[in-house]
Design an enzyme around this catalytic site. Structure first.
Site, PDB file in Angstrom:
ATOM      1  NE  ARG A  30      30.969  38.640  34.663  1.00 13.97           N
ATOM      2  CZ  ARG A  30      30.488  37.624  35.400  1.00 13.97           C
ATOM      3  NH1 ARG A  30      29.771  36.660  34.838  1.00 13.97           N
ATOM      4  NH2 ARG A  30      30.727  37.544  36.714  1.00 13.97           N
ATOM      5  CB  ALA A  66      24.536  32.672  33.225  1.00  8.71           C
ATOM      6  CG  HIS A 123      30.098  29.390  40.599  1.00  6.90           C
ATOM      7  ND1 HIS A 123      30.005  30.134  39.452  1.00  6.90           N
ATOM      8  CD2 HIS A 123      31.415  29.177  40.807  1.00  6.90           C
ATOM      9  CE1 HIS A 123      31.234  30.365  38.983  1.00  6.90           C
ATOM     10  NE2 HIS A 123      32.102  29.787  39.786  1.00  6.90           N
TER      11      HIS A 123
END
Ligand code: BV8
Ligand code: ZN
Length: 254
Positions: free
Chosen positions: A42, A30, A125
Site C-alpha cells: 500500500r 510487508a 497469511h
C-alpha cells in the site's frame, strides 16, 4: 507516554523495554521485507498501486481468471527467488536466540524470517512457496506451479498456500498469535499499515506496551505507547547497538 519522542530518546526507551520485558512479541508486515527488495502493498511503490488486489489476490480471481492469478503469483515467487533476509531479519533471529524475543507473528508470506533463522514464527497469511491444489488440497512442488501444471491427483488448479481475501486465516497460526500477543509485556509492530483484518486487531489485544516502527503513519498509531518513524532494518540495528553497547559496523565496544 504516547506519540513520538526525539529519535534517540525513543530508541533508548525501547531498548530499555526490550531488556526488561520477559515476553516480547514482534508483529511484522510487508514493510519488514522491502529492504530485501520485495515491494509492499500500500505504499507508493506497493503492489496494490499497480494492480487491484481483488483481481489477483482473491478466491474469485483464482476461480474466474486463473491465468492472471497464476501469473501474479509466479511473478511474486520469481521476485522472492533473488531476495535475501536483511540485517533486520537477522537481528530478530539473534534476539530469539538471546531470549529477547519469544515469537514473531508475521503477515508476510515470503519466509524471510525463517530463512534468517527465526524458529518461533506464526504465518498469519500462509506461505507463498508452499503450493497446494485448490480443489483437493494435495500438496505440489513449487516447480509444478511455476510450469503451469495442474494437480497430479485430481487435475485441479494449483495455488500458493497464502490466505486470499475472503479466506479464513489458518486456525493454528491465528490461535498462536492471539495467545502470544495477549500475554506479551511488549509488542513491537514493524512495517505494516494495519489495514488488513483480522491481523490489524492484534495490537489492540495485548496487555503490554505497543511500539510501532513504520515508515509511514497508520490509523492506529495514536493507540500505541510509542511510534518510531523509520526503516525496519536501520531501526533494528540502532536498537541492537543500544542493547549490546557496541557499534555494529566495526564491532568495537562503545
Ligand atoms: C478474513 C494475499 C474472515 C496474500 C493478503 C471491509 C472492512 C474491513 C475488512 C474487510 C472488508 N471487506 C473484507 C474485509 C476482510 C479482508 C480485509 O481486511 N480487507 C481490507 C483490505 C479492507 N480480510 C480478509 O479477507 C481476511 N480474511 O477476514 O477472514 C472471513 C472469511 C470468510 C468470510 C468472512 C470473513 C484475509 C486477509 C487477506 C490476507 N492476504 N494478500 C499475498 O498475496 O500476500 S493481504 C496483503 O496485505 C498481504 O498478505 C499483506 O500481508 C497484508 C497486509 O499488508 P501489510 O503487510 O500491512 O503491507 P502494506 O503495504 O499495507 O503496509 C506496509 C507498511 O510498511 C506501509 O505503511 C509502509 O509505509 C511501511 N514500510 C515500507 N517499507 C518499510 C516500511 N516501514 C519500515 N521500514 C521499511 N523499510
Ligand atoms: Zn487436486
Amino acid at each position: 507516554m504516547n506519540g513520538t519522542l526525539p529519535e534517540d530518546a525513543a530508541l533508548s526507551a525501547v531498548a530499555d523495554w526490550l531488556s526488561a520485558s520477559s515476553s516480547t512479541v514482534v508483529l511484522t508486515g510487508a514493510g519488514m521485507s522491502t529492504e530485501s527488495g520485495l515491494p509492499d502493498f500500500r505504499s507508493t511503490s506497493g503492489w496494490w498501486k499497480q494492480i487491484d488486489p481483488r483481481r489477483v489476490a482473491s478466491v474469485e480471481a483464482l476461480e474466474q481468471n486463473y491465468s492472471l492469478f497464476a501469473e501474479f503469483y509466479r511473478m511474486r515467487l520469481e521476485r522472492l527467488h533473488d531476495c535475501q533476509p536483511h540485517r533486520g531479519h537477522l537481528i530478530l533471529a539473534e534476539w530469539e536466540r538471546r531470549g529477547i524475543v519469544s515469537a514473531i507473528v508475521t503477515q508476510n508470506v515470503d519466509g524471510l524470517h525463517q530463512r534468517a533463522g527465526s524458529n518461533q514464527v506464526a504465518e498469519l497469511h500462509g506461505s507463498l512457496s508452499r503450493i497446494r491444489c485448490h480443489a483437493c488440497g494435495t500438496g505440489a512442488a513449487v516447480e509444478r506451479f511455476m510450469n503451469g501444471d495442474r494437480c497430479g491427483r485430481c487435475g485441479g488448479k494449483l495455488r500458493p498456500a497464502v490466505v486470499l481475501f475472503g479466506e479464513m486465516l489458518p486456525e493454528d497460526a491465528w490461535e498462536h498469535a492471539v495467545q502470544a500477543i495477549s500475554r506479551a509485556e511488549l509488542l513491537l509492530v514493524i512495517g505494516t499499515s494495519l489495514e488488513v483484518y483480522p491481523a490489524s486487531q492484534l495490537p489492540l489485544m495485548t496487555r503490554g506496551r505497543v511500539v510501532m516502527i513504520n515508515a509511514e503513519e497508520t490509523a492506529l498509531d495514536h493507540r500505541f505507547a510509542l511510534t518510531i518513524r523509520g526503516k525496519a532494518g536501520e531501526t533494528l540495528q540502532q536498537l541492537e547497538r543500544l542493547l549490546t553497547g557496541k557499534n555494529e559496523e566495526d564491532g568495537s565496544e562503545k
